[in-house]
Design a protein around this motif. Structure first.
Motif, PDB file in Angstrom:
ATOM      1  N   SER A 190     -49.458  -8.167  15.325  1.00 60.13           N
ATOM      2  CA  SER A 190     -48.299  -9.120  15.088  1.00 60.13           C
ATOM      3  C   SER A 190     -47.288  -8.499  14.084  1.00 60.13           C
ATOM      4  O   SER A 190     -46.001  -9.102  14.163  1.00 60.13           O
ATOM      5  CB  SER A 190     -48.799 -10.490  14.188  1.00 60.13           C
ATOM      6  OG  SER A 190     -49.290  -9.946  12.854  1.00 60.13           O
ATOM      7  N   VAL A 219     -53.549 -13.530  17.648  1.00 62.89           N
ATOM      8  CA  VAL A 219     -52.093 -13.585  17.698  1.00 62.89           C
ATOM      9  C   VAL A 219     -51.766 -14.284  19.157  1.00 62.89           C
ATOM     10  O   VAL A 219     -52.484 -14.107  20.105  1.00 62.89           O
ATOM     11  CB  VAL A 219     -51.601 -12.308  17.876  1.00 62.89           C
ATOM     12  CG1 VAL A 219     -50.093 -12.040  17.952  1.00 62.89           C
ATOM     13  CG2 VAL A 219     -51.909 -11.350  16.587  1.00 62.89           C
ATOM     14  N   THR A 249     -43.894  -7.057  17.620  1.00 67.19           N
ATOM     15  CA  THR A 249     -45.555  -7.236  18.238  1.00 67.19           C
ATOM     16  C   THR A 249     -45.722  -6.157  19.221  1.00 67.19           C
ATOM     17  O   THR A 249     -44.887  -5.610  19.534  1.00 67.19           O
ATOM     18  CB  THR A 249     -45.396  -8.621  18.967  1.00 67.19           C
ATOM     19  OG1 THR A 249     -44.728  -8.714  20.098  1.00 67.19           O
ATOM     20  CG2 THR A 249     -45.257  -9.937  18.142  1.00 67.19           C
TER      21      THR A 249
END
Length: 187
Positions: free
Chosen positions: A43, A89, A161
């Protein structure tokens, strides 16, 4: 070329292990370990400590909320079953009560925990459709697990990300969603 003494390499490895740093790998999905360093690496959200502490640690540092967004970290509360909580995530938002996550250390693979899993189905079972209670795909049972987990909410990062956050091979539920929900499989 700079020569790094073996003791420095050993010390760096020990510090990384102590603080739960995710090992560098060619592919994020090759990761084996705990959910926290995986979520941090996937993330870009730089929070440390047990998963259940992330929600409070994010206050004032990152935006938080109760709407899923791709790249956000979902924080599972500490429970008897999840003694350290869990973080994952969001890899896809499918519809208002279904999303997919990419995480580590949930299902067993080859008889062991810790492996990364990509595009795992998460279903909102909360009464108010606020993502406060969820069911998660569990590979061991090849379906949504029987447990319902309380969730604190979502922490929103800066959009930095990992490229492997989503892919073309979701779990079985995700594959059905891709096949039958218009636009769900789009990347």
């Amino acid at each position: 070329m700079v020569r790094v003494p073996p003791t420095c390499i050993a010390l760096a490895a020990a510090v990384a292990a102590l603080f739960g740093a995710a090992p560098a790998s060619a592919n994020l999905l090759d990761y084996v370990g705990q959910c926290v360093p995986f979520a941090r690496q996937a993330s870009g959200i730089q929070i440390y400590g047990d998963a259940w502490t992330w929600w409070d640690q994010a206050d004032g540092r990152y935006k938080r909320g109760h709407k899923p967004k791709v790249g956000a970290v979902i924080v599972f509360a500490k429970t008897g079953q999840l003694r350290l909580g869990h973080v994952a995530v969001v890899s896809r938002v499918v519809e208002n009560r279904v999303l997919m996550l990419t995480h580590a250390n949930w299902s067993r693979q080859n008889g062991e925990r810790g492996h990364a899993e990509q595009d795992v189905t998460l279903y909102d079972v909360s009464d108010d459709n606020d993502w406060s209670r969820v069911k998660v795909w569990y590979r061991d049972s090849n379906g949504l697990g029987g447990s319902i987990y309380p969730v604190k909410g979502f922490i929103y990062g800066t959009g930095d990300t990992a490229r492997e956050l989503t892919g073309r091979n979701p779990d079985y539920v995700g594959a059905l969603i891709d096949a039958y929900v218009p636009g769900a499989g789009g990347h």
